[in-house]
Every structure is written in C-alpha cells, then in structure tokens.
Design a protein around this motif. Structure first.
Motif, PDB file in Angstrom:
ATOM      1  N   UNK A 112     -20.056  -1.285 -22.479  1.00 59.26           N
ATOM      2  CA  UNK A 112     -19.392  -0.600 -23.593  1.00 59.26           C
ATOM      3  C   UNK A 112     -18.709   0.681 -23.100  1.00 59.26           C
ATOM      4  N   UNK A 113     -19.421   1.422 -22.260  1.00 64.76           N
ATOM      5  CA  UNK A 113     -18.852   2.657 -21.695  1.00 64.76           C
ATOM      6  C   UNK A 113     -17.655   2.354 -20.804  1.00 64.76           C
ATOM      7  N   UNK A 114     -17.785   1.302 -19.999  1.00 63.26           N
ATOM      8  CA  UNK A 114     -16.686   0.939 -19.086  1.00 63.26           C
ATOM      9  C   UNK A 114     -15.452   0.504 -19.860  1.00 63.26           C
ATOM     10  N   UNK A 115     -15.665  -0.374 -20.847  1.00 64.92           N
ATOM     11  CA  UNK A 115     -14.528  -0.904 -21.629  1.00 64.92           C
ATOM     12  C   UNK A 115     -13.767   0.229 -22.309  1.00 64.92           C
ATOM     13  N   UNK A 116     -14.511   1.218 -22.799  1.00 68.70           N
ATOM     14  CA  UNK A 116     -13.854   2.310 -23.516  1.00 68.70           C
ATOM     15  C   UNK A 116     -13.389   3.431 -22.594  1.00 68.70           C
ATOM     16  N   UNK A 117     -13.710   3.292 -21.307  1.00 66.20           N
ATOM     17  CA  UNK A 117     -13.279   4.285 -20.328  1.00 66.20           C
ATOM     18  C   UNK A 117     -13.758   5.694 -20.692  1.00 66.20           C
ATOM     19  N   UNK A 118     -15.065   5.813 -20.958  1.00 67.17           N
ATOM     20  CA  UNK A 118     -15.636   7.119 -21.317  1.00 67.17           C
ATOM     21  C   UNK A 118     -15.491   8.100 -20.159  1.00 67.17           C
ATOM     22  N   UNK A 119     -15.647   9.390 -20.477  1.00 63.66           N
ATOM     23  CA  UNK A 119     -15.397  10.419 -19.462  1.00 63.66           C
ATOM     24  C   UNK A 119     -16.338  10.284 -18.264  1.00 63.66           C
ATOM     25  N   UNK A 120     -17.659  10.152 -18.527  1.00 64.89           N
ATOM     26  CA  UNK A 120     -18.578  10.066 -17.387  1.00 64.89           C
ATOM     27  C   UNK A 120     -19.905   9.420 -17.762  1.00 64.89           C
ATOM     28  N   UNK A 121     -20.458   8.712 -16.789  1.00 72.19           N
ATOM     29  CA  UNK A 121     -21.838   8.227 -16.874  1.00 72.19           C
ATOM     30  C   UNK A 121     -22.693   9.249 -16.112  1.00 72.19           C
ATOM     31  N   UNK A 164     -27.037   3.181 -10.399  1.00 72.48           N
ATOM     32  CA  UNK A 164     -25.729   3.373  -9.755  1.00 72.48           C
ATOM     33  C   UNK A 164     -25.191   2.027  -9.265  1.00 72.48           C
ATOM     34  N   UNK A 165     -26.088   1.237  -8.665  1.00 71.55           N
ATOM     35  CA  UNK A 165     -25.662  -0.061  -8.129  1.00 71.55           C
ATOM     36  C   UNK A 165     -25.170  -0.995  -9.236  1.00 71.55           C
ATOM     37  N   UNK A 166     -25.866  -0.979 -10.363  1.00 71.49           N
ATOM     38  CA  UNK A 166     -25.456  -1.867 -11.470  1.00 71.49           C
ATOM     39  C   UNK A 166     -24.132  -1.390 -12.085  1.00 71.49           C
ATOM     40  N   UNK A 167     -23.988  -0.089 -12.239  1.00 71.01           N
ATOM     41  CA  UNK A 167     -22.717   0.421 -12.795  1.00 71.01           C
ATOM     42  C   UNK A 167     -21.578   0.007 -11.859  1.00 71.01           C
ATOM     43  N   UNK A 168     -21.802   0.162 -10.544  1.00 73.44           N
ATOM     44  CA  UNK A 168     -20.766  -0.210  -9.571  1.00 73.44           C
ATOM     45  C   UNK A 168     -20.452  -1.701  -9.672  1.00 73.44           C
ATOM     46  N   UNK A 169     -21.497  -2.517  -9.711  1.00 74.25           N
ATOM     47  CA  UNK A 169     -21.301  -3.972  -9.765  1.00 74.25           C
ATOM     48  C   UNK A 169     -20.511  -4.383 -11.015  1.00 74.25           C
ATOM     49  N   UNK A 170     -20.928  -3.849 -12.177  1.00 71.06           N
ATOM     50  CA  UNK A 170     -20.241  -4.221 -13.419  1.00 71.06           C
ATOM     51  C   UNK A 170     -18.798  -3.721 -13.418  1.00 71.06           C
ATOM     52  N   UNK A 171     -18.597  -2.530 -12.853  1.00 72.67           N
ATOM     53  CA  UNK A 171     -17.238  -1.978 -12.816  1.00 72.67           C
ATOM     54  C   UNK A 171     -16.355  -2.849 -11.931  1.00 72.67           C
ATOM     55  N   UNK A 172     -16.850  -3.213 -10.736  1.00 67.72           N
ATOM     56  CA  UNK A 172     -16.059  -4.034  -9.811  1.00 67.72           C
ATOM     57  C   UNK A 172     -15.742  -5.381 -10.463  1.00 67.72           C
ATOM     58  N   UNK A 173     -16.768  -6.010 -11.066  1.00 71.63           N
ATOM     59  CA  UNK A 173     -16.568  -7.331 -11.687  1.00 71.63           C
ATOM     60  C   UNK A 173     -15.512  -7.289 -12.789  1.00 71.63           C
ATOM     61  N   UNK A 174     -15.380  -6.114 -13.424  1.00 73.77           N
ATOM     62  CA  UNK A 174     -14.459  -6.028 -14.560  1.00 73.77           C
ATOM     63  C   UNK A 174     -13.200  -5.221 -14.244  1.00 73.77           C
ATOM     64  N   UNK A 199     -18.812   3.203  -2.626  1.00 71.92           N
ATOM     65  CA  UNK A 199     -18.704   2.144  -3.641  1.00 71.92           C
ATOM     66  C   UNK A 199     -17.295   2.096  -4.223  1.00 71.92           C
ATOM     67  N   UNK A 200     -16.839   0.878  -4.472  1.00 70.59           N
ATOM     68  CA  UNK A 200     -15.456   0.700  -4.964  1.00 70.59           C
ATOM     69  C   UNK A 200     -15.341   0.920  -6.473  1.00 70.59           C
ATOM     70  N   UNK A 201     -16.455   0.719  -7.181  1.00 71.20           N
ATOM     71  CA  UNK A 201     -16.372   0.737  -8.647  1.00 71.20           C
ATOM     72  C   UNK A 201     -16.724   2.085  -9.276  1.00 71.20           C
ATOM     73  N   UNK A 202     -17.104   3.067  -8.452  1.00 71.54           N
ATOM     74  CA  UNK A 202     -17.467   4.359  -9.048  1.00 71.54           C
ATOM     75  C   UNK A 202     -16.738   5.506  -8.364  1.00 71.54           C
ATOM     76  N   UNK A 203     -16.511   6.548  -9.154  1.00 65.85           N
ATOM     77  CA  UNK A 203     -15.904   7.765  -8.600  1.00 65.85           C
ATOM     78  C   UNK A 203     -16.858   8.915  -8.913  1.00 65.85           C
ATOM     79  N   UNK A 204     -17.339   9.569  -7.861  1.00 65.88           N
ATOM     80  CA  UNK A 204     -18.261  10.689  -8.041  1.00 65.88           C
ATOM     81  C   UNK A 204     -17.485  11.916  -8.517  1.00 65.88           C
ATOM     82  N   UNK A 205     -17.827  12.416  -9.713  1.00 67.36           N
ATOM     83  CA  UNK A 205     -17.092  13.598 -10.195  1.00 67.36           C
ATOM     84  C   UNK A 205     -17.971  14.834 -10.368  1.00 67.36           C
ATOM     85  N   UNK A 206     -19.275  14.627 -10.420  1.00 67.61           N
ATOM     86  CA  UNK A 206     -20.025  15.853 -10.676  1.00 67.61           C
ATOM     87  C   UNK A 206     -21.532  15.737 -10.688  1.00 67.61           C
TER      88      UNK A 206
END
Ligand code: LLP
Length: 384
Positions: A97-106, A114-124, A172-179
């Motif tokens: 839900x967070x990924x689809x809506x492109x929320x500011x940050x997890x 972290x691994x699951x967020x990366x995996x789901x992000x890459x898959x989608x 990781x390809x699916x996440x960007x570290x911002x803070x």
C-alpha cells in the motif's frame, strides 16, 4: 466553554473535539517551526476523519503505523508525499500500500523488514525511500509502558548495527536510504530528554561522517512532547516554542538536512473531552461511588497506565459542597475505575461529567468489550 445545551440532547458517552482549539494549536506549531522543519501528525492519537481532514488542510503531514492509518490519512487528504510509515511489524500488503501510493518514507525497524521492502519494491518496479529507525538507547522520564527508546524495547535497530544496514541498503536496487528516525517515548515534559536525544543524534552523525557515509537528507526525531493533564484550562496549548527551540539549539543538522517530527498527543489531547452521564451514586461505610455510563471501553488510559484525567461535573448545582468519590464505569472489571478518592461537587444521577484531555489515545483506543457500542465523536462544527 462547552456547548452544554447541545450536549444535553446527545446520548452519552461521546467524545467532543474542540476544533477552534485544534486550529489554534496547529497555528502555534506553524509559528514555532522553521522552514526545514516538517510536522507529521501521529494518526494513532486520534483518527476521527473530521479531525484528520482539518490537520491535512492546515498543511501537516501524517505519521502512520499501519495500512489502515495510511488509508485513513489518504482519504482525509494528506498528500502521500507527506506520509511517513513506521512499525516493527509491517505486513506485505501494508508495505505494498505504501509502495503503490509512493509515500514519503518507510521507517525501517529491522534487516528482515528491509529485505522484504526491497524485494516487493523490485518486484513491482518501485523504489522505496527508507529511513532507519535507530534505537538511541535514551531513556525518557515517562510511564514505562510508553518509553520506546531503550535497548530493552522492541522498537528500532541497535546502534551497533547501523553501518552494516546502511551498507546493505545502499546495495539494494529497490530502496533509497534517505535518513535516520528516532522516537524515545511519549508524554515527555522534560526538555532535557530531547536534549539527550539531540546529543545522541549528533554523535551518530559524527560517527557516520567519519566513516565516509553519505549525509542523510532527513532526520526524524519522532514525537513525544507531553501535555498538562493536571491543568488543562491553564495550559490548553503545549509549549511548542521551547520544544522546537530545544532541537534548534542542540541538534547539529548538516547543511540542507530536513528535520521531521511526529507529534500526536501534543496536537490532540487537550482538544478532546469524553462526556458521560452519572447513572448512580452508591455509598458504603468507606466509599462513595460515582457510577457513570462511560467505562474503560471508552477511555482506557486510567485502567491501562494509571493515567490521570481531570474530571469536571458540568451540571453540579452547588460547587462549594465537595464530596469524595471513586468515579467508576459499568464494565465488569475491577480495573474499570477512572479515579479513586476524587473530590467533586456533590453529584447526582443525570449529571453531565467531562473527562478532560482525552483527545489523544482516547476514542481511538475504545473497544466493544461487553458488547458495548463504540462512542461517537462530535466536533464543534457538528454541534452548531
Ligand atoms: N512516533 C512514533 C514512532 C510513536 O511510536 C509515537 C507514539 C508517536 C510518534 C507519537 O507520540 P506522541 O507525540 O503522541 O507522544 N497510548 C499511549 C501512548 C502510546 C504512544 C505510542 N507511540 C497513551 O495513551 O499514553
């Protein structure tokens, strides 16, 4: 101060939200922050849709801890780019839900997450912006059930694992570290606790700098500012000025770094009141019980944390004739007690009772135990 004539027409118990005070509170925050400061309202404190939409309209962001809160925030009008999402146990569908809506940050709380967020992000085909929730091991002077920043608490990532996880995230390809994200607890009134957190963050940033890590663009210090439960009329708006100044003075931000806050209680608590009617007065040789129609199902804070809420009898006839009562609810639990040995003007069946400072963690924590219906929430506008 309360629209008592309007209250009299409503069936109790119910919550009343003073939206004039809410707007004044939000204005005070806006006037106390600088351009690089961003306040996300902690939806967990009160998710009444009308309240959420006022806070969204006033330009604030939202701090969510579940998919349900993300949905509530989005439908109240909070822009996805101002939504941050924390929580030790985010489910796959909530992450999606967070990924689809492109929320500011997890706000990420562990390596497996972290691994699951990366995996789901890459898959989608998405990139998730992530902040690492670091457990700063800073204690807060508050109730044990609401401190969160100690090593023994379940929240966040241990400081010693920080570098390792930032490196992992950068590969990781699916996440960007911002803070970096922190939160030390709730109902904190000692500014020194926030000074201690600031100093800890300064040390952490120095440590990361010295190892050549890129500067995080965002620092999130969580929420936690407390309110005056003892004197709600004297202090309806918390001292936001000192709060934000404490961070301004002690937290050494790097050039361009943005500072985020997740305030819940400080925004909502004083704006909400639980209204209830007295059902019976019952006395025995040692006690007078004032039995009201609200119970721990409507306001659980006294039973759960021993919390104090000022209780006002809005319809007492003689305000000089004081009697000592245990104010109790109708629930079949001995802990369904709002307060013991409390001095109130002599009270009778039918009196309207106000439980003050109940706007945060009040209605939202209500339950249907004993097959009771959930309390209604009315705003000032609803009763015009
Ligand atoms: N950010 C995080 C990560 C949190 O865990 C919390 C609250 C907040 C922000 C908002 O904190 P506030 O500004 O409201 O202090 N039910 C308890 C309070 C639980 C607070 C949980 N986390 C009570 O009734 O006192």
């Amino acid at each position: 101060m309360f629209p008592l004539d309007k209250f009299q027409k409503l069936s109790t118990p119910f919550y009343y939200y003073d939206t004039k005070l809410l707007r004044e509170t939000l204005k005070c925050i806006r006037e106390s922050i600088s351009e690089n400061m961003h306040v996300h309202y902690a939806v967990k404190a009160c998710a009444n849709p009308k309240i959420l939409s006022i806070i969204a309209q006033e330009g604030f962001g939202a701090d969510c801890v579940s998919g349900g809160e993300i949905e509530a925030a989005l439908s109240a009008g909070f822009p996805a780019k101002k939504i941050v999402y924390a929580g030790v146990g985010k489910s796959d569908s909530e992450i999606m839900l967070g990924l689809k809506n492109n929320i500011f940050a997890f706000n990420v709380e562990s390596i497996p997450e972290l691994e699951i967020i990366n995996q789901l992000a890459v898959e989608n085909g998405k990139t998730a912006r992530i902040a690492l929730r670091i457990n700063p091991n800073v204690g807060a002077h508050t109730h044990a059930n609401i401190t969160t920043g100690l090593a023994e608490n379940k929240f966040g990532i241990d400081m010693q694992d920080m570098e390792h996880i930032i490196k992992l995230a950068s590969e990781m390809k699916g996440v960007k570290f911002i803070g970096l994200h922190f939160h030390i607890g709730s109902q904190i009134l000692e500014m020194d606790d926030f000074v201690a957190l600031s100093r800890r963050i300064n040390d952490i940033q120095d440590r990361l700098d010295s190892q050549g890590f890129p500067i995080a663009s965002d620092i999130n210090v969580g929420g936690g500012l407390g309110i005056d439960y003892e004197q709600p009329d004297a202090n309806p708006i918390p001292d936001f000025h000192s709060y934000f100044n404490t961070y301004r003075k002690h937290l050494k931000l790097r050039p361009g770094q943005q500072l985020h806050f997740e305030l819940g209680r400080a925004i909502m608590a004083q704006c909400g009141t639980l209204l209830s009617r007295v059902l019976y007065i019952k006395s025995n040789p040692i006690k007078n019980f004032c039995i009201v129609d609200a119970g721990m199902t409507d306001l659980i804070r006294p039973a759960l944390y021993g919390a104090y809420h000022q209780i006002d009898n809005l319809t007492a006839e003689n305000t000089t004739d004081f009697v000592t009562y245990d104010v109790v609810g109708p629930i079949c639990e001995s802990s369904d007690v709002f307060i013991k040995n409390y001095g109130m003007p002599r009270t009778k069946r039918g009196d309207m009772i106000a439980f003050r400072s109940a706007g945060a963690y009040g209605e939202i924590m209500a339950s249907c135990y004993n097959c009771r219906r959930l309390p209604h929430g009315y705003t000032t506008e609803d009763l015009l």
